[in-house]
Design a protein around this motif. Structure first.
Motif, short mmCIF file in Angstrom:
data_model
loop_
_atom_site.label_atom_id
_atom_site.label_comp_id
_atom_site.label_asym_id
_atom_site.label_seq_id
_atom_site.Cartn_x
_atom_site.Cartn_y
_atom_site.Cartn_z
N GLU A 6 0.97 9.93 -4.97
CA GLU A 6 0.01 9.62 -3.91
C GLU A 6 0.18 10.57 -2.73
OE1 GLU A 6 1.54 5.54 -5.45
OE2 GLU A 6 2.36 7.50 -4.95
N SER A 7 -0.90 10.77 -2.00
CA SER A 7 -0.86 11.57 -0.78
C SER A 7 -2.01 11.12 0.12
CB SER A 7 -0.99 13.06 -1.09
OG SER A 7 -2.23 13.34 -1.73
N GLY A 8 -1.97 11.55 1.37
CA GLY A 8 -3.06 11.27 2.28
C GLY A 8 -2.79 10.18 3.30
N GLY A 9 -1.63 9.54 3.21
CA GLY A 9 -1.31 8.52 4.18
C GLY A 9 -1.01 9.12 5.54
N GLY A 10 -0.87 8.25 6.53
CA GLY A 10 -0.56 8.72 7.87
C GLY A 10 -0.81 7.66 8.91
N LEU A 11 -0.84 8.10 10.16
CA LEU A 11 -1.06 7.22 11.30
C LEU A 11 -2.49 7.42 11.79
CD1 LEU A 11 -0.05 5.34 13.58
CD2 LEU A 11 0.72 7.40 14.78
N VAL A 12 -3.20 6.31 11.97
CA VAL A 12 -4.58 6.37 12.43
C VAL A 12 -4.85 5.20 13.36
CG1 VAL A 12 -5.45 5.05 10.45
CG2 VAL A 12 -6.98 6.63 11.63
N GLN A 13 -5.76 5.38 14.29
CA GLN A 13 -6.13 4.30 15.19
C GLN A 13 -7.08 3.34 14.50
OE1 GLN A 13 -7.69 6.16 18.77
NE2 GLN A 13 -5.68 6.06 19.74
N ALA A 14 -7.08 2.12 14.97
CA ALA A 14 -8.00 1.12 14.44
C ALA A 14 -9.44 1.63 14.54
CB ALA A 14 -7.85 -0.19 15.19
N GLY A 15 -10.18 1.40 13.47
CA GLY A 15 -11.54 1.90 13.38
C GLY A 15 -11.66 3.25 12.73
N GLY A 16 -10.53 3.91 12.53
CA GLY A 16 -10.53 5.23 11.92
C GLY A 16 -10.59 5.18 10.41
N SER A 17 -10.47 6.36 9.81
CA SER A 17 -10.58 6.50 8.36
C SER A 17 -9.44 7.34 7.81
CB SER A 17 -11.91 7.16 7.98
OG SER A 17 -13.01 6.39 8.40
N ALA A 40 2.93 -4.58 2.62
CA ALA A 40 3.30 -4.55 4.03
C ALA A 40 4.73 -5.08 4.16
CB ALA A 40 2.33 -5.40 4.84
N PRO A 41 5.41 -4.73 5.24
CA PRO A 41 6.79 -5.21 5.44
C PRO A 41 6.86 -6.73 5.40
CG PRO A 41 6.26 -3.47 7.00
CD PRO A 41 4.98 -3.82 6.31
N GLY A 42 7.79 -7.24 4.60
CA GLY A 42 7.99 -8.67 4.51
C GLY A 42 6.97 -9.41 3.69
N SER A 84 -13.12 2.05 8.70
CA SER A 84 -13.00 0.88 9.60
C SER A 84 -11.63 0.23 9.47
CB SER A 84 -14.11 -0.13 9.29
OG SER A 84 -15.37 0.44 9.43
N LEU A 85 -10.60 1.04 9.52
CA LEU A 85 -9.25 0.54 9.31
C LEU A 85 -8.83 -0.41 10.42
CD1 LEU A 85 -7.69 3.81 7.96
CD2 LEU A 85 -7.58 1.60 6.80
N LYS A 86 -8.03 -1.39 10.01
CA LYS A 86 -7.53 -2.41 10.91
C LYS A 86 -6.00 -2.39 10.91
CE LYS A 86 -11.32 -5.45 9.45
NZ LYS A 86 -11.64 -6.77 8.84
N PRO A 87 -5.36 -2.89 11.95
CA PRO A 87 -3.89 -2.95 11.95
C PRO A 87 -3.35 -3.71 10.72
CG PRO A 87 -4.70 -3.28 14.16
CD PRO A 87 -5.91 -3.23 13.27
N ASP A 88 -4.08 -4.71 10.24
CA ASP A 88 -3.66 -5.47 9.05
C ASP A 88 -3.65 -4.63 7.79
OD1 ASP A 88 -5.05 -8.76 9.89
OD2 ASP A 88 -3.22 -7.72 10.52
N ASP A 89 -4.25 -3.45 7.82
CA ASP A 89 -4.22 -2.57 6.66
C ASP A 89 -2.93 -1.76 6.58
OD1 ASP A 89 -7.69 -1.93 7.31
OD2 ASP A 89 -6.86 -3.24 5.75
N THR A 116 2.53 5.80 -0.50
CA THR A 116 2.29 6.59 0.70
C THR A 116 2.04 5.62 1.86
OG1 THR A 116 0.96 8.39 1.67
CG2 THR A 116 -0.21 6.83 0.26
N GLN A 117 2.64 5.90 2.99
CA GLN A 117 2.58 4.99 4.13
C GLN A 117 1.27 5.17 4.90
OE1 GLN A 117 4.96 2.60 5.37
NE2 GLN A 117 3.24 2.06 6.70
N VAL A 118 0.63 4.05 5.19
CA VAL A 118 -0.55 4.03 6.05
C VAL A 118 -0.23 3.12 7.23
CG1 VAL A 118 -2.94 3.28 6.28
CG2 VAL A 118 -2.20 4.48 4.21
N THR A 119 -0.36 3.65 8.43
CA THR A 119 -0.09 2.88 9.64
C THR A 119 -1.33 2.93 10.53
OG1 THR A 119 2.25 3.44 9.54
CG2 THR A 119 1.41 2.59 11.63
N VAL A 120 -1.83 1.76 10.88
CA VAL A 120 -3.02 1.65 11.72
C VAL A 120 -2.61 1.05 13.06
CG1 VAL A 120 -5.38 0.78 11.92
CG2 VAL A 120 -4.42 1.30 9.65
N SER A 121 -2.79 1.80 14.11
CA SER A 121 -2.41 1.33 15.45
C SER A 121 -3.60 0.65 16.13
CB SER A 121 -1.91 2.50 16.28
OG SER A 121 -2.96 3.44 16.48
N SER A 122 -3.29 -0.33 16.96
CA SER A 122 -4.34 -1.08 17.64
C SER A 122 -4.72 -0.42 18.95
CB SER A 122 -3.89 -2.52 17.89
OG SER A 122 -2.71 -2.53 18.62
#
Length: 122
Positions: A6-17, A40-42, A84-89, A116-122
């Motif tokens: 897998e590839s393409g993960g990263g940090l993105v703001q909420a609402g991003g793609s 997700a963790p836990g 339309s990414l959300k922090p819950d993603d 691959t890690q995907v992190t969505v910030s609020s």
């Protein structure tokens, strides 16, 4: 054997793609259902989307209308377009290969990528 990367993960703001890719080697993916899962963790690993032909795709209710799974058999690659990414993603996203018609149950998938890690910030 099928190897998945897998590839393409990263940090993105909420609402991003983001667009995730899963490159397969060893065998052609045309004979497999290809799925995406996330953890997700836990939390337990959960189904996200699957495709076994361009006409047959299905999604978890939580991502329906926002995520799109697709496959390019010529490139032996599967994609997950996430809009339309959300922090819950936020999660580690895994690509998996299973038998044709495989369901959303992770235990039926034989081959897995490393994630691959995907992190969505609020």
């Amino acid at each position: 054997q099928v190897q998945l990367v897998e590839s393409g993960g990263g940090l993105v703001q909420a609402g991003g793609s983001l667009r995730l890719s899963c490159a397969a080697s060893g065998r052609t993916i045309s004979g497999y259902t290809m799925g995406w899962f996330r953890q997700a963790p836990g939390k337990e690993r959960e189904f996200v989307a699957a495709v076994w032909s361009p006409a047959y795709t299905y999604y978890a209710d939580s991502v329906k209308g926002r995520f799109t799974i697709s496959r390019d058999n010529a490139k032996n690659t599967v994609y997950l377009q996430m809009n339309s990414l959300k922090p819950d993603d936020t999660a580690v996203y895994y690509c998996a290969a299973g038998p044709i018609g495989a369901s959303s149950r992770s235990e039926v998938y034989h081959y897995w990528g490393q994630g691959t890690q995907v992190t969505v910030s609020s």
